[in-house]
Write a protein that holds these residues in place. Structure first.
Motif: not given
Length: 394
Positions: A90-107
């Motif tokens: 669960d932590h792996m999913q949430q942490h990687a999901g944060q990377h993806i979501l943060s990158a989406a807002f930045a990109e």
């Protein structure tokens, strides 16, 4: 130093190790191992829990260069570790999901992430922007899920500052050596010490559930993977129950609820008006029971109404400037009263009230024209009213 097995392979669930040290601090008794698959709290990610032999590992922290495993009982020698895998994944999913979501807002919008918190039920990121529209949120969420569905490999590499600077890092690392970079090719490159799955597809669906202003930024709440599925299941159950109760189609639920709420407001308004009319009628009835008193017109009664309703009735009755109003109500082991008078009455109603409060071990107060109080029903409502009458007559 403890060998960090979770960096060698974040999918390790079992391992065997030797205890290097035992100790205790403000968090409790702990052991330090030769190697461990338990991830310690850090980087916005909570620690792993599980067992060492039969002892529960309740907390894992990195303190003074040591990875301390806090256990429910003493251990020694060789131990076998078991990670709580559902929590870790669960932590792996949430942490990687944060990377993806943060990158989406930045990109897509050039909005940087300034902090991340992985909670028990949901996770948050703080975005460096003061306002966020729904269109922006949905567009970033859609891009994030595209990355998930493309099932891109998530690679981890250790490098120095010079190597790291050749990459389009989303955020400059705080260290200059042994920099751990988590890479989603052609999308996100971030320095990170957390655990992540091998591919973006394992993150599962990313869903933004809320966003609001927080200390000059926007705090965004999101769910990934199994959390998204569980939340969808819970919400679907709620929607089905509402549909059944309203005898409505799902798409009509909102309008039907709006109609019910409006009807309820109208009924509550009508009920309040009827109640006010009832109080006015009772006040009018009581006014006809007024007795000529040396100081004015005495209206004394026991009522079943609440103290707030008695206050309203006393306000109506004391529109007569010569009225002296004494009202008592009792419910179970509690007794309350109102003492009030009209403008031409010189007697102090607060003093009248204070004189009887010791009889009921009570508290209360007010002013010369109106006072209220209450206490224990150590005497009857009739006796309390009688004492009030005696006081205003003395």
């Amino acid at each position: 130093m403890t060998e960090r097995l979770y960096y060698q392979d974040p999918y390790i669930q079992h391992f065997t190790s030797q205890i290097l040290k035992q100790g205790a601090d403000e968090n409790g008794a702990y052991v330090v191992l030769q190697e461990t698959a338990f991830y310690p709290t850090g980087g916005g990610q909570p620690c792993d829990i599980g067992t060492l032999n039969h002892a529960q590992v309740t907390r894992v922290e990195e303190i003074e260069g040591e990875i301390r495993h806090y256990t429910s009982e003493a251990l020694s020698g060789t131990v076998t570790g078991q990670i709580d895998w559902s929590r870790r994944f669960d932590h792996m999913q949430q942490h990687a999901g944060q990377h993806i979501l943060s990158a989406a807002f930045a990109e897509k919008f050039g909005i940087p992430t300034i902090s991340f918190h992985l909670g028990r039920d949901s996770s948050t990121i703080d975005l460096q922007i003061e306002e966020l529209s729904q269109e922006t949120v949905l567009a970033a969420e859609e891009l994030a899920n595209e990355i998930v569905f493309n099932n891109i490999p998530i690679e981890v590499r250790w490098m120095n500052e010079e190597e790291a600077n050749t990459l389009p890092l989303r955020k400059k690392p705080k260290v200059t050596e042994n920099i751990r970079i988590v890479m989603i090719k052609n999308f996100d490159y971030s320095g990170c010490g957390g655990t992540h799955p091998n591919r973006t597809g394992e993150v599962g669906a990313i869903k933004i559930v809320d966003w609001q202003r927080h200390k000059g930024h926007v705090r965004l709440t999101f769910l990934c993977g199994w959390r998204s599925i569980r939340t969808l299941q819970e919400k679907q159950t709620i929607v089905k129950d509402v549909v059944r109760l309203l005898n409505s189609k799902e798409r009509d639920v909102a309008s039907k609820l709006a109609n019910l709420i409006e009807t309820q407001k109208e009924l509550e308004k009508s009920l309040r008006e009827s109640h006010e009319q009832l109080l006015a009628h009772e006040a009018n009835t009581l006014s006809r029971t007024a007795r000529i008193h040396p100081n004015g017109k005495l209206i004394a009664a026991i009522s079943h109404h609440s103290i707030s309703d008695l206050a309203k009735m006393s306000a109506m009755l004391t529109q007569d400037s010569e009225a002296i109003v004494l009202l008592v109500t009792q419910t179970d082991d509690k007794i309350q009263c109102i003492c009030a008078c009209g403008q031409s009455i010189e007697q102090n109603m607060n003093e009248v009230l204070k004189s009887v409060l010791p009889l009921i071990n009570g508290k209360g107060g007010g002013n010369a024209k109106s006072a209220r109080g209450g206490g224990e029903a150590s005497i009857s409502a009739e006796d309390l009213l009688e004492q009030l009458i005696i006081k205003v007559s003395s």
